[in-house]
Scaffold this active site. Structure first.
Site, PDB file in Angstrom:
ATOM      1  N   LYS A  60       0.849  -1.194   0.000  1.00 52.91           N
ATOM      2  CA  LYS A  60       0.000   0.000   0.000  1.00 52.91           C
ATOM      3  C   LYS A  60       0.879   1.236   0.000  1.00 52.91           C
ATOM      4  O   LYS A  60       2.059   1.207   0.387  1.00 52.91           O
ATOM      5  CB  LYS A  60      -0.934   0.023   1.218  1.00 52.91           C
ATOM      6  CG  LYS A  60      -0.228  -0.027   2.590  1.00 52.91           C
ATOM      7  CD  LYS A  60       0.300   1.286   3.098  1.00 52.91           C
ATOM      8  CE  LYS A  60       0.896   1.177   4.500  1.00 52.91           C
ATOM      9  NZ  LYS A  60       1.605   2.415   4.927  1.00 52.91           N
ATOM     10  N   GLY A 101      10.337  -2.372   6.655  1.00 51.19           N
ATOM     11  CA  GLY A 101      10.674  -1.071   7.209  1.00 51.19           C
ATOM     12  C   GLY A 101      10.611   0.030   6.178  1.00 51.19           C
ATOM     13  O   GLY A 101      11.288   1.051   6.304  1.00 51.19           O
ATOM     14  N   GLY A 102       9.759  -0.161   5.164  1.00 59.06           N
ATOM     15  CA  GLY A 102       9.691   0.804   4.075  1.00 59.06           C
ATOM     16  C   GLY A 102       8.419   1.629   4.033  1.00 59.06           C
ATOM     17  O   GLY A 102       8.274   2.490   3.179  1.00 59.06           O
ATOM     18  N   GLY A 103       7.465   1.336   4.912  1.00 59.20           N
ATOM     19  CA  GLY A 103       6.214   2.082   4.900  1.00 59.20           C
ATOM     20  C   GLY A 103       5.215   1.613   3.867  1.00 59.20           C
ATOM     21  O   GLY A 103       4.242   2.302   3.574  1.00 59.20           O
ATOM     22  N   GLY A 139       3.665  -1.463   4.148  1.00 55.60           N
ATOM     23  CA  GLY A 139       2.698  -2.356   4.786  1.00 55.60           C
ATOM     24  C   GLY A 139       2.887  -3.821   4.486  1.00 55.60           C
ATOM     25  O   GLY A 139       1.927  -4.604   4.591  1.00 55.60           O
ATOM     26  N   GLY A 140       4.098  -4.244   4.130  1.00 54.09           N
ATOM     27  CA  GLY A 140       4.304  -5.631   3.729  1.00 54.09           C
ATOM     28  C   GLY A 140       3.924  -6.648   4.792  1.00 54.09           C
ATOM     29  O   GLY A 140       3.193  -7.604   4.522  1.00 54.09           O
ATOM     30  N   SER A 193       1.990  -6.243   7.409  1.00 53.53           N
ATOM     31  CA  SER A 193       0.551  -6.158   7.674  1.00 53.53           C
ATOM     32  C   SER A 193      -0.252  -6.852   6.579  1.00 53.53           C
ATOM     33  O   SER A 193      -1.239  -7.541   6.842  1.00 53.53           O
ATOM     34  CB  SER A 193       0.123  -4.697   7.786  1.00 53.53           C
ATOM     35  OG  SER A 193       0.735  -4.070   8.889  1.00 53.53           O
ATOM     36  N   ASP A 227      -2.389  -1.282  10.512  1.00 53.26           N
ATOM     37  CA  ASP A 227      -2.494  -1.336   9.048  1.00 53.26           C
ATOM     38  C   ASP A 227      -3.114  -2.624   8.530  1.00 53.26           C
ATOM     39  O   ASP A 227      -3.425  -2.717   7.341  1.00 53.26           O
ATOM     40  CB  ASP A 227      -1.099  -1.177   8.410  1.00 53.26           C
ATOM     41  CG  ASP A 227      -0.625   0.265   8.395  1.00 53.26           C
ATOM     42  OD1 ASP A 227      -1.408   1.161   8.762  1.00 53.26           O
ATOM     43  OD2 ASP A 227       0.538   0.494   8.027  1.00 53.26           O
TER      44      ASP A 227
END
Length: 280
Positions: free
Chosen positions: A9, A94-96, A98-99, A101, A134
Site C-alpha cells: 500500500k 521497514g519501508g512504509g 505495509g508488507g 501487515s 495497518d
C-alpha cells in the site's frame, strides 16, 4: 499448493491529528493498494502446528506477522487445525509499504477459508487490528480513507494511476518516528466528502528526512520530475513515490534513475486481489 498475493500500500497523505491517552496517535490517511506484492502459499495440517517454512532473515519466526496471525486466528476460533506457511518476500521491510501487515491479512483471509471458519469481513478485521493498525485495510479490500489509529475505514474511489516507488536501503522504525519530539500532532482534521488526496501531506516526512538524509535525497530527486501528480513518502518511510497518470510516464521516469538508486513501477489497484474472497 495455491499461491496468494499480499499487495503493498501507499499512503497518499498521512496527517497526525492528535494523540490518545494510551499513547496511540490519531491519524487521517488515504490507503492506496498497488500491484506489487509478497506471495504466500499454505499447506493445511491435521494437527495444530503452525510452521513457517521460509524464514525471513533477521525476523524470529515467533515475531513474523504471518505466524502471529495464524496463531491468533487459531486461538480466537478454537480450531485444532494447523498450517505450513511459505512466504516469498518482495515488499521491502521497514519501508512504509505495509508488507508485514498485508502478509498477516492474506494469512487471515486464506486460513478463514482453509479452516472452514466462514467468518465475515468485520470479524476478521477485528482480529487483524490486534496485530497492527495497518492490517484491517488489507482485509477491507479496497482503497480507503482511514481515521482513528487507522482502523476506521471509508471506501474512496481513486482514479487510475501508476507509481514510481523508490526504496532507500534503510530500515525505519515506526515507533521511533512517532515518538520523536519533533513530530507535530495537531494537524487540523479534514472531513469527507469532499476533499482531495492530493492536497494533503505526510506529517512524518520532515522528521524522517532529518533522521535519514537519504530519504530526503530520494524525495528531492522525485520532485524534479515532470508529469507527476503527487510526490510523497509512504507511511513512516523509508519508501517514497511519485504518482503518474499512465504507465508510460512512470516507466520513463524509472529509466532516468541515477546509479545507486533503486525502486520499481507499480499500477494502482482499485481492489485487493482477495477482495471477493469472503463472498465466493
Amino acid at each position: 499448493m495455491q499461491t496468494f498475493l499480499a499487495p503493498a500500500k501507499l499512503n497518499l497523505f498521512l496527517h497526525v491529528v492528535g494523540r490518545r491517552e494510551d499513547g496511540y496517535h490519531l491519524l487521517q490517511t488515504v490507503f492506496r493498494l498497488i500491484d506489487f506484492a509478497d506471495q504466500l502459499s499454505f499447506v493445511l495440517r491435521d494437527d495444530s502446528a503452525i510452521k513457517l517454512r521460509t524464514p525471513t532473515p533477521g525476523v524470529p519466526e515467533e515475531n513474523n506477522l504471518c505466524v502471529r496471525a495464524a496463531k491468533l486466528l487459531q486461538q480466537r476460533s478454537h480450531i485444532n487445525l494447523g498450517v505450513e506457511i511459505f512466504l516469498e518476500k518482495h515488499i521491502p521491510m521497514g519501508g512504509g509499504l505495509g508488507g508485514g501487515s498485508s502478509d498477516a491479512a492474506t494469512t487471515l483471509l486464506v486460513l478463514n477459508r482453509l479452516w472452514g471458519l466462514n467468518w465475515n469481513r468485520a470479524r476478521l478485521m477485528e482480529v487483524g487490528l490486534e496485530l497492527g493498525a495497518d492490517v484491517p485495510v488489507f482485509i477491507y479490500g479496497e482503497n480507503a480513507f482511514a481515521e482513528g489509529i487507522g482502523e476506521k475505514l471509508s471506501s474512496i474511489a481513486l482514479p487510475p494511476a501508476w507509481y514510481l516507488v523508490l526504496t532507500p536501503s534503510v530500515h525505519i522504525s515506526t515507533g521511533q518516528i512517532f515518538s520523536s519530539k519533533e513530530l507535530t500532532r495537531n494537524t487540523n482534521p479534514i472531513t469527507i466528502p469532499p476533499f482531495s488526496p492530493w492536497q494533503g501531506r505526510n506529517d512524518l516526512e520532515t522528521v524522517v528526512c532529518q533522521m535519514y538524509p537519504v530519504v530526503a535525497r530520494y524525495l528531492q530527486w522525485l520532485k524534479q520530475l515532470n508529469n507527476t501528480t503527487l510526490v510523497a513518502m509512504s507511511g513512516s518511510g523509508a519508501c517514497v513515490f511519485a504518482e503518474f497518470a499512465n504507465e508510460r510516464a512512470a516507466k520513463y521516469a524509472f529509466q532516468q534513475l541515477p546509479d545507486g538508486m533503486s525502486g520499481f513501477v507499480a499500477e494502482g489497484l482499485s481492489y485487493h486481489p482477495l477482495q471477493k474472497f469472503l463472498e465466493e
